[in-house]
Scaffold this active site. Structure first.
Site, PDB file in Angstrom:
ATOM      1  N   ASP A   1      46.560  55.177   6.433  1.00 47.17           N
ATOM      2  CA  ASP A   1      46.600  56.623   6.658  1.00 47.17           C
ATOM      3  C   ASP A   1      47.601  56.996   7.729  1.00 47.17           C
ATOM      4  O   ASP A   1      48.036  56.154   8.491  1.00 47.17           O
ATOM      5  CB  ASP A   1      45.228  57.066   7.209  1.00 47.17           C
ATOM      6  CG  ASP A   1      44.236  57.317   6.104  1.00 47.17           C
ATOM      7  OD1 ASP A   1      44.679  57.515   4.978  1.00 47.17           O
ATOM      8  OD2 ASP A   1      43.032  57.327   6.407  1.00 47.17           O
TER       9      ASP A   1
ATOM     10  N   LYS B   1      47.391  61.471   4.840  1.00 42.99           N
ATOM     11  CA  LYS B   1      47.046  62.852   4.489  1.00 42.99           C
ATOM     12  C   LYS B   1      47.434  63.753   5.638  1.00 42.99           C
ATOM     13  O   LYS B   1      47.212  63.414   6.792  1.00 42.99           O
ATOM     14  CB  LYS B   1      45.544  62.985   4.273  1.00 42.99           C
ATOM     15  CG  LYS B   1      45.039  62.186   3.125  1.00 42.99           C
ATOM     16  CD  LYS B   1      43.531  62.180   3.173  1.00 42.99           C
ATOM     17  CE  LYS B   1      42.989  61.155   2.211  1.00 42.99           C
ATOM     18  NZ  LYS B   1      41.584  60.890   2.462  1.00 42.99           N
TER      19      LYS B   1
ATOM     20  N   GLY C   1      42.005  55.479  10.089  1.00 43.18           N
ATOM     21  CA  GLY C   1      41.916  55.766  11.524  1.00 43.18           C
ATOM     22  C   GLY C   1      40.464  55.832  11.972  1.00 43.18           C
ATOM     23  O   GLY C   1      39.594  56.274  11.215  1.00 43.18           O
ATOM     24  N   GLY C   2      40.197  55.380  13.181  1.00 45.52           N
ATOM     25  CA  GLY C   2      38.849  55.492  13.754  1.00 45.52           C
ATOM     26  C   GLY C   2      37.851  54.662  12.984  1.00 45.52           C
ATOM     27  O   GLY C   2      38.062  53.483  12.704  1.00 45.52           O
ATOM     28  N   ASP C   3      36.735  55.286  12.617  1.00 47.27           N
ATOM     29  CA  ASP C   3      35.676  54.633  11.846  1.00 47.27           C
ATOM     30  C   ASP C   3      35.706  55.208  10.425  1.00 47.27           C
ATOM     31  O   ASP C   3      35.780  56.425  10.260  1.00 47.27           O
ATOM     32  CB  ASP C   3      34.317  54.926  12.515  1.00 47.27           C
ATOM     33  CG  ASP C   3      33.185  54.207  11.807  1.00 47.27           C
ATOM     34  OD1 ASP C   3      32.678  53.229  12.371  1.00 47.27           O
ATOM     35  OD2 ASP C   3      32.805  54.627  10.691  1.00 47.27           O
TER      36      ASP C   3
ATOM     37  N   ILE D   1      33.153  58.012   9.618  1.00 50.72           N
ATOM     38  CA  ILE D   1      33.042  59.255  10.398  1.00 50.72           C
ATOM     39  C   ILE D   1      34.221  60.148  10.041  1.00 50.72           C
ATOM     40  O   ILE D   1      35.375  59.848  10.370  1.00 50.72           O
ATOM     41  CB  ILE D   1      32.971  58.955  11.911  1.00 50.72           C
ATOM     42  CG1 ILE D   1      31.699  58.161  12.196  1.00 50.72           C
ATOM     43  CG2 ILE D   1      32.994  60.257  12.723  1.00 50.72           C
ATOM     44  CD1 ILE D   1      31.418  57.867  13.630  1.00 50.72           C
TER      45      ILE D   1
ATOM     46  N   THR E   1      35.544  55.081  16.804  1.00 47.01           N
ATOM     47  CA  THR E   1      35.838  56.442  16.370  1.00 47.01           C
ATOM     48  C   THR E   1      36.518  57.234  17.495  1.00 47.01           C
ATOM     49  O   THR E   1      36.401  56.881  18.677  1.00 47.01           O
ATOM     50  CB  THR E   1      34.548  57.134  15.888  1.00 47.01           C
ATOM     51  OG1 THR E   1      34.899  58.370  15.275  1.00 47.01           O
ATOM     52  CG2 THR E   1      33.567  57.387  17.020  1.00 47.01           C
TER      53      THR E   1
ATOM     54  N   MET F   1      39.178  67.565  14.362  1.00 39.08           N
ATOM     55  CA  MET F   1      40.011  68.484  13.567  1.00 39.08           C
ATOM     56  C   MET F   1      39.826  69.938  14.005  1.00 39.08           C
ATOM     57  O   MET F   1      39.772  70.838  13.166  1.00 39.08           O
ATOM     58  CB  MET F   1      39.667  68.351  12.061  1.00 39.08           C
ATOM     59  CG  MET F   1      39.959  66.973  11.523  1.00 39.08           C
ATOM     60  SD  MET F   1      39.235  66.662   9.902  1.00 39.08           S
ATOM     61  CE  MET F   1      37.579  66.144  10.325  1.00 39.08           C
TER      62      MET F   1
ATOM     63  N   GLY G   1      44.584  60.463  21.912  1.00 38.23           N
ATOM     64  CA  GLY G   1      43.719  59.633  22.750  1.00 38.23           C
ATOM     65  C   GLY G   1      43.932  58.142  22.538  1.00 38.23           C
ATOM     66  O   GLY G   1      44.149  57.698  21.408  1.00 38.23           O
TER      67      GLY G   1
END
Ligand code: SAM
Length: 310
Positions: free
Chosen positions: A94, A116, A147-149, A152, A177, A229, A258
């Site tokens: 992603d 996306k 990205g992240g988890d 989530i 996350t 978001m 972050g």
């Protein structure tokens, strides 16, 4: 498991050489991951499929690993994520997966960008899912890096539902996350004995210019609210929370990129942050944290990245 299958393999391959090639090829494929992941039935099915195939070159069945890549800093990857990234034949990734993380993918793996953007899906969700299915059916070890988890706000559930429908073996690897990564690197404890006993993760995506959230649940005392978001809807969010009774002085932070070297943290209150942010050029991704705990940032901030915090 292996000894259970040994007899069948002996009957299928009548020379020591062909048996050796069978096991070598099998052990290079997804079967060991299935065994490690407690998926004995899937492992048995994969071995049986390999035994049943007429083509000795396609012993192995592919598998898909839906892997959380964490919030940016490659040091936040799990061991399992790194191990699978090193093993993959193909990696679909992603926009949120940082270049530093992507650098750790096996050198000769094929990389496919399926990123996306807001309001624009570079590759439609159904296409991504169909791609995962056909790559696995072609016997590839496929890593879907998110990205992240993945579970989530990552649509991970939808991607693996398609795999399950097609009986493709898969595993899901959790990642750090954005809420955890950003909060830790900004020095904002999401819970704290004195200030917050609960934390809520919410998506702040605007729909037709408005935010459809459970406002009563958001304005509870002793709670931290993390908005994913939410940048585009920041002003609406702050006004609405004040309207619903949250104090205009409630501390709020916007964490930009972050855990990455360019991390920036902007802090203010519900009444001041929208104007502060409007005066800055912001870069995605950004995360919003609201609650008394945000006030601790001044004292606890420790990560400086390569640029200065504001
Ligand atoms: C589609 S969601 C995916 C969330 C992801 N699955 C996770 O667990 O972090 C994308 C949003 O996550 C947040 N985000 C992800 N990584 C971030 C980062 N490094 N810094 C700030 N926000 C981040 C932003 O709010 C971004 O708009």
């Amino acid at each position: 498991l292996m000894s259970e299958m040994r007899e069948t393999v002996k009957q299928r391959f009548n020379t020591v050489g062909s048996r050796r090639r069978f096991w070598e090829s099998l052990l290079d494929g997804p079967v060991p991951e299935m065994v490690f992941g407690g998926q004995d039935d899937a492992a048995k099915r994969a071995i049986q499929a390999a035994i049943d195939t007429d083509d000795d070159k396609s012993f192995t069945q592919g598998e898909v690993y839906l892997v959380g890549a964490g919030s940016g800093d490659p040091d936040l990857l799990t061991f399992k994520a790194l191990r699978l990234m090193q093993k993959a034949d193909v990696v679909l990734y992603d926009r949120l997966v940082s270049p530093a993380v992507l650098d750790l993918v096996r050198r000769d793996a094929e990389r496919i960008y399926v990123g996306k953007k807001r309001d624009y899906h570079a590759v439609r969700q159904e296409e991504i899912s169909a791609n995962l299915v056909s790559l696995a059916q072609a016997g590839k070890v496929v890593v879907r890096l998110k990205g992240g988890d993945p579970f989530i706000f990552g649509r991970g559930g939808e991607e693996i539902a398609t795999l399950a429908d097609h009986n493709i073996p898969f595993q899901v690897v959790p990642g750090i996350t954005a809420a955890s990564g950003c909060a830790c690197y900004a020095g904002i404890p999401l819970t704290h004995r004195d200030y917050a006993q609960s934390v809520m993760f919410v998506t702040g995506q605007l729909k037709d210019g408005s935010l459809n959230l459970n406002w009563d649940a958001l304005v509870q005392p002793q709670q931290t609210v993390v908005i994913y978001m939410g940048l585009m809807g920041l002003s609406v969010l702050c006004s609405k929370l004040m309207e619903q009774g949250m104090s205009a002085d409630m501390p709020i932070a916007l964490v930009e990129r972050g855990t990455m070297p360019e991390q920036r943290v902007l802090t203010g209150s519900l009444s001041t942050l929208p104007a502060i942010v409007a005066g800055e050029t912001m870069h995605a991704p950004t995360l919003i944290i609201i609650g008394e705990v945000v006030a601790l940032h001044d004292q606890l901030a420790w990560y400086e990245g390569e640029s200065n915090s504001v």
